[in-house]
Design a protein around this motif. Structure first.
Motif, PDB file in Angstrom:
ATOM      1  N   ALA A   1       0.817  -1.219   0.000  1.00 54.93           N
ATOM      2  CA  ALA A   1       0.000   0.000   0.000  1.00 54.93           C
ATOM      3  C   ALA A   1       0.851   1.269   0.000  1.00 54.93           C
ATOM      4  O   ALA A   1       0.532   2.238   0.708  1.00 54.93           O
ATOM      5  CB  ALA A   1      -0.964  -0.009   1.187  1.00 54.93           C
ATOM      6  N   LEU A   2       1.892   1.289  -0.805  1.00 52.98           N
ATOM      7  CA  LEU A   2       2.675   2.529  -0.940  1.00 52.98           C
ATOM      8  C   LEU A   2       1.834   3.549  -1.710  1.00 52.98           C
ATOM      9  O   LEU A   2       0.983   3.168  -2.509  1.00 52.98           O
ATOM     10  CB  LEU A   2       3.978   2.255  -1.683  1.00 52.98           C
ATOM     11  CG  LEU A   2       4.946   1.329  -0.953  1.00 52.98           C
ATOM     12  CD1 LEU A   2       6.156   1.021  -1.831  1.00 52.98           C
ATOM     13  CD2 LEU A   2       5.414   1.942   0.358  1.00 52.98           C
ATOM     14  N   PHE A   3       2.065   4.822  -1.455  1.00 53.69           N
ATOM     15  CA  PHE A   3       1.293   5.853  -2.145  1.00 53.69           C
ATOM     16  C   PHE A   3       1.878   6.010  -3.556  1.00 53.69           C
ATOM     17  O   PHE A   3       3.024   6.448  -3.713  1.00 53.69           O
ATOM     18  CB  PHE A   3       1.349   7.166  -1.371  1.00 53.69           C
ATOM     19  CG  PHE A   3       0.888   7.010   0.061  1.00 53.69           C
ATOM     20  CD1 PHE A   3      -0.284   6.330   0.354  1.00 53.69           C
ATOM     21  CD2 PHE A   3       1.633   7.517   1.112  1.00 53.69           C
ATOM     22  CE1 PHE A   3      -0.712   6.163   1.663  1.00 53.69           C
ATOM     23  CE2 PHE A   3       1.219   7.358   2.426  1.00 53.69           C
ATOM     24  CZ  PHE A   3       0.044   6.676   2.701  1.00 53.69           C
ATOM     25  N   PRO A   4       1.098   5.654  -4.587  1.00 50.14           N
ATOM     26  CA  PRO A   4       1.666   5.544  -5.930  1.00 50.14           C
ATOM     27  C   PRO A   4       2.073   6.876  -6.547  1.00 50.14           C
ATOM     28  O   PRO A   4       2.866   6.898  -7.480  1.00 50.14           O
ATOM     29  CB  PRO A   4       0.544   4.880  -6.735  1.00 50.14           C
ATOM     30  CG  PRO A   4      -0.707   5.194  -5.999  1.00 50.14           C
ATOM     31  CD  PRO A   4      -0.332   5.297  -4.559  1.00 50.14           C
ATOM     32  N   HIS A   5       1.535   7.984  -6.020  1.00 51.52           N
ATOM     33  CA  HIS A   5       1.828   9.285  -6.617  1.00 51.52           C
ATOM     34  C   HIS A   5       3.000   9.967  -5.910  1.00 51.52           C
ATOM     35  O   HIS A   5       3.298  11.118  -6.205  1.00 51.52           O
ATOM     36  CB  HIS A   5       0.595  10.180  -6.544  1.00 51.52           C
ATOM     37  CG  HIS A   5       0.074  10.366  -5.152  1.00 51.52           C
ATOM     38  ND1 HIS A   5      -0.353   9.323  -4.365  1.00 51.52           N
ATOM     39  CD2 HIS A   5      -0.082  11.476  -4.396  1.00 51.52           C
ATOM     40  CE1 HIS A   5      -0.758   9.788  -3.202  1.00 51.52           C
ATOM     41  NE2 HIS A   5      -0.599  11.094  -3.196  1.00 51.52           N
ATOM     42  N   MET A   6       3.636   9.258  -5.001  1.00 51.88           N
ATOM     43  CA  MET A   6       4.726   9.871  -4.243  1.00 51.88           C
ATOM     44  C   MET A   6       6.039   9.132  -4.496  1.00 51.88           C
ATOM     45  O   MET A   6       6.048   7.957  -4.842  1.00 51.88           O
ATOM     46  CB  MET A   6       4.418   9.808  -2.739  1.00 51.88           C
ATOM     47  CG  MET A   6       3.231  10.616  -2.306  1.00 51.88           C
ATOM     48  SD  MET A   6       3.087  10.552  -0.496  1.00 51.88           S
ATOM     49  CE  MET A   6       1.478  11.272  -0.264  1.00 51.88           C
TER      50      MET A   6
ATOM     51  N   ASN B   1      10.334   7.246  -7.954  1.00 54.49           N
ATOM     52  CA  ASN B   1       8.918   6.988  -7.728  1.00 54.49           C
ATOM     53  C   ASN B   1       8.775   5.519  -7.345  1.00 54.49           C
ATOM     54  O   ASN B   1       9.550   4.691  -7.810  1.00 54.49           O
ATOM     55  CB  ASN B   1       8.116   7.275  -8.996  1.00 54.49           C
ATOM     56  CG  ASN B   1       6.621   7.218  -8.730  1.00 54.49           C
ATOM     57  OD1 ASN B   1       6.043   6.140  -8.639  1.00 54.49           O
ATOM     58  ND2 ASN B   1       6.011   8.371  -8.566  1.00 54.49           N
ATOM     59  N   VAL B   2       7.797   5.204  -6.523  1.00 56.14           N
ATOM     60  CA  VAL B   2       7.679   3.825  -6.038  1.00 56.14           C
ATOM     61  C   VAL B   2       7.415   2.835  -7.178  1.00 56.14           C
ATOM     62  O   VAL B   2       7.725   1.659  -7.046  1.00 56.14           O
ATOM     63  CB  VAL B   2       6.595   3.690  -4.952  1.00 56.14           C
ATOM     64  CG1 VAL B   2       7.021   4.386  -3.683  1.00 56.14           C
ATOM     65  CG2 VAL B   2       5.259   4.215  -5.426  1.00 56.14           C
ATOM     66  N   SER B   3       6.860   3.324  -8.289  1.00 55.24           N
ATOM     67  CA  SER B   3       6.590   2.415  -9.409  1.00 55.24           C
ATOM     68  C   SER B   3       7.882   1.938 -10.073  1.00 55.24           C
ATOM     69  O   SER B   3       7.874   0.984 -10.834  1.00 55.24           O
ATOM     70  CB  SER B   3       5.700   3.096 -10.451  1.00 55.24           C
ATOM     71  OG  SER B   3       6.347   4.233 -10.964  1.00 55.24           O
ATOM     72  N   GLU B   4       8.993   2.604  -9.768  1.00 59.58           N
ATOM     73  CA  GLU B   4      10.273   2.221 -10.372  1.00 59.58           C
ATOM     74  C   GLU B   4      10.997   1.150  -9.555  1.00 59.58           C
ATOM     75  O   GLU B   4      12.077   0.707  -9.942  1.00 59.58           O
ATOM     76  CB  GLU B   4      11.189   3.445 -10.483  1.00 59.58           C
ATOM     77  CG  GLU B   4      10.659   4.542 -11.395  1.00 59.58           C
ATOM     78  CD  GLU B   4      11.524   5.797 -11.313  1.00 59.58           C
ATOM     79  OE1 GLU B   4      12.709   5.718 -11.655  1.00 59.58           O
ATOM     80  OE2 GLU B   4      10.998   6.839 -10.876  1.00 59.58           O
TER      81      GLU B   4
ATOM     82  N   ARG C   1      10.141  -2.368  -2.728  1.00 58.38           N
ATOM     83  CA  ARG C   1       8.873  -1.798  -2.255  1.00 58.38           C
ATOM     84  C   ARG C   1       8.571  -2.295  -0.848  1.00 58.38           C
ATOM     85  O   ARG C   1       8.075  -1.539  -0.007  1.00 58.38           O
ATOM     86  CB  ARG C   1       7.728  -2.216  -3.187  1.00 58.38           C
ATOM     87  CG  ARG C   1       7.776  -1.512  -4.507  1.00 58.38           C
ATOM     88  CD  ARG C   1       6.648  -1.965  -5.388  1.00 58.38           C
ATOM     89  NE  ARG C   1       6.938  -1.588  -6.772  1.00 58.38           N
ATOM     90  CZ  ARG C   1       6.066  -1.581  -7.747  1.00 58.38           C
ATOM     91  NH1 ARG C   1       4.826  -1.940  -7.520  1.00 58.38           N
ATOM     92  NH2 ARG C   1       6.396  -1.227  -8.957  1.00 58.38           N
TER      93      ARG C   1
END
Lengths: 311, 353
Positions: B83-88, B127-130, B136
């Motif tokens: 549940a990481l904040f995807p926009h941060m 970014n967490v998506s990377e 993560r």
């Protein structure tokens, strides 16, 4: 098959796969071909024709004109820049209608989308159906519905008349009446993108924020608002662009006396039969639309949206 | 001490957690373990405050926190999905709880990233998506630690990682528990994770807490057949056990050969004899007090051990022995042979249903 034949086959296959045009006539791209041809004929073709018409003189339109002129553009830009005359009115009316409609639909849609996406469980489908069903009805019919409601001796007059009110200014043929119509007609185009962006927020993302000390305001400001921003941007893009082209609302609710860019284009092509001038206005509208689209889409982080649920 | 008393959660007629009592000492690494759907995550989410209990109380150091909101509890939950904040960015994710609690972020992000074995210079502004799955997971852990909780709750955060990474992170979590002297409550369905990391286990099944204790004790002295099977690969035989003197029973069975006196640790109708796969051997002749004649169905080499899959000659039930590779080589047993699955009497565990 000999080894040399097999190698020839491989070389041939490699050459074909390296050629992007060959790839376009094979699956899966070939499945896009009918739609691509249709768009080319029905959209790109007429657009190019309008661009060509817009730089012609008089009404002698041709796809291969002998004379070119930018006078129509100069007339439109000059009128808008001065803020006077028809084009000054068109600029003010169109900007007001589009901007106010966008803000109004956002104000009404955002809390509704939040409630539908995250809070309401019972009757959610019913609410969504109620919001979708008007989209199955023609815009003309819906706008005429408003006209019947607001027109003198219409439904509104009858209702307020029951309370003894009769002498009040007419509701029809005002700029705000057009805005009322566009706000009503384009509301779903704001609501559903926001609703979908709200739905894409994972429950655990919100739970994690609360778990990490976020109160309601922090949760909204730091998590819900930024994560629903793509829906707000796309909804605003839809509503702003559709409102720029709102003609039916201007014609029926504005009564033809309030000119917007769309109704003025309609007028140029129809009543005044000045196709080059109408084409120049249409090109202007198209350019504004493309610029709005590019600006707005550049502000959305598509990569972040695609990664939701993975993080 | 974190304490739950008669904690209960009902969903309509379904009882997800059934009057559970648990006590977790400060600094302890406690693991709630059970099969999927057993109610362990529901129990953890009630401890975190994300689910409202239908009944019972939760206290922390004597203070009742049952009705305290998650954002006001001194607990932090690492979610299964992280549940990481995807926009941060990584930095913004970790700064989030520091800011919500009104503390200064100076140098904290770097310190926390180093604590979870991530390089701040490389990872902080990504970014967490990377990030990869393992990265993560570490960021989620760092973010929860940034909240500075008294109790860290972990809901199967390693479940979606590959096996090698899971083992590495299990070790790191156990080390972190000691280093921080923080109470960890970990939920898992993985026996291995539970055994490697925990000071205390809570075994839960169908909403009931069925055994509590140190991992070694539960592994060696399970309370019933379910726990015995769940707590490690085991062969289970129906048995007739007759108490010979307090703490021992004489055991016989139609399903295996031999009679032996076996120590017992639970009372009741001891209807099953359980023996771990790695406590069994397969040899051509019966040399031990207890054993069963079997057909060898399959032989799987697993590095320096061999899994011998076999079926009982008399009952056709399937059994497995995990034996030393070199030792098994000397027996010359091959697939299709008849042999004896056997074990020492003291390796037998007698349990009720």
């Amino acid at each position: 098959m000999s080894t040399i034949d097999a190698l020839r086959g491989r070389v041939g296959a490699a050459t074909e796969s390296d050629n992007p045009f060959m790839a376009l006539v094979r699956p899966p791209y070939v499945l896009l071909l009918p739609l691509a041809v249709l768009l080319l004929v029905m959209f790109v073709g007429p657009m190019l024709a309008i661009v060509v018409f817009s730089v012609q003189t008089g009404n002698a339109i041709s796809l291969s004109p002998s004379m070119w002129t930018f006078d129509h553009y100069a007339e439109i830009i000059g009128g808008m820049a001065s803020g006077e005359g028809v084009y000054g009115d068109v600029l003010v009316n169109t900007t007001a209608v589009s901007a106010v409609t966008t803000v109004a639909t956002l104000v009404f849609s955002y809390p509704a989308a939040y409630a539908l996406a995250r809070k309401i469980e019972r009757y959610k489908t019913v609410f969504l159906l109620v919001l979708i069903i008007p989209l199955f009805t023609s815009v003309n019919i819906r706008v005429f519905g408003w006209a019947l409601f607001l027109v003198k001796n219409g439904v509104l007059d009858s209702v307020v008349g029951l309370f003894g009110v009769s002498n009040y200014p007419t509701m029809m043929y005002q700029r705000w009446t057009i805005i009322l119509g566009t706000t009503y007609v384009y509301m779903p185009f704001m609501l559903f993108p926001i609703y979908l962006s709200m739905l894409s927020i994972e429950d655990e993302t919100l739970a994690a924020a609360r778990d990490l000390g976020a109160n309601r305001w922090t949760l909204f400001r730091r998590i819900i608002l930024p994560l629903s921003k793509p829906g707000v941007i796309i909804g605003s893009l839809f509503v702003f662009i559709l409102s720029l082209g709102a003609d039916v609302e201007a014609q029926i609710l504005g009564g033809g006396s309030i000119f917007t860019m769309a109704s003025n284009i309609n007028y140029s092509f129809g009543y005044s039969q000045n196709w080059p001038l109408g084409s120049a206005q249409a090109v202007g509208l198209l350019i504004i639309t493309v610029i709005c689209g590019v600006i707005i889409l550049r502000t959305i982080n598509l990569k972040e949206i695609a990664s939701r649920g993975d993080a | 001490m974190l304490q739950a008393t008669n904690l209960r959660k009902e969903y309509g007629s379904l009882v997800a957690v059934d009057d559970v009592d648990l006590e977790i000492e400060t600094g302890e690494f406690a693991t709630i373990v059970g099969p999927s759907g057993s109610g362990k995550s529901t129990l953890l989410h009630m401890l975190a405050g994300h689910l409202e209990p239908t009944g019972g109380r939760i206290t922390l150091d004597g203070t009742d926190i049952t009705d305290t909101k998650p954002q006001e509890r001194p607990t932090s939950l690492v979610f299964q999905s992280w549940a990481l904040f995807p926009h941060m960015t990584v930095r913004e994710n970790i700064e989030f709880p520091i800011r919500t609690t009104g503390r200064s972020v100076d140098g904290q992000v770097e310190e926390l990233l180093e604590q979870v074995q991530l390089d701040p210079e490389i990872q902080a502004d990504k970014n967490v998506s990377e990030l990869s799955g393992g990265q993560r997971q570490r960021v989620a852990l760092a973010r929860s630690l940034a909240y500075d909780p008294d109790i860290l709750l972990l809901d199967e955060p390693l479940a979606s990682l590959d096996y090698v990474l899971q083992k590495q992170l299990q070790r790191e979590l156990a080390d972190l528990n000691v280093e921080l002297d923080m109470t960890f409550v970990y939920v898992t369905h993985s026996l291995e994770a539970a055994l490697v990391m925990s000071d205390k286990l809570f075994v839960i099944d169908e909403g009931d807490l069925i055994q509590t204790g140190p991992p070694e004790e539960i592994y060696r002295e399970p309370n019933n057949k379910f726990i015995a099977e769940f707590m490690g690969d085991a062969n289970v035989f129906g048995a007739d056990a007759v108490e010979s003197e307090p703490g021992t029973a004489t055991v016989t069975s139609d399903e295996f050969d031999g009679t032996a006196t076996v120590s017992t640790h639970v009372e009741g109708d001891l209807a099953y004899l359980v023996v771990r796969h790695d406590d069994c051997v397969v040899e051509p002749e019966l040399h031990r007090p207890l054993g069963a004649e079997v057909h060898v169905d399959n032989i799987l080499v697993r590095g320096n051990t061999v899994l011998v899959e076999c079926s009982s000659v008399s009952t056709d039930d399937d059994y497995v022995a995990e034996v030393d590779y070199d030792r098994f080589e000397t027996t010359d047993i091959d697939v299709g042979d008849t042999a004896f699955l056997q074990w020492e009497a003291e390796k037998s565990i007698l349990v009720p249903e």
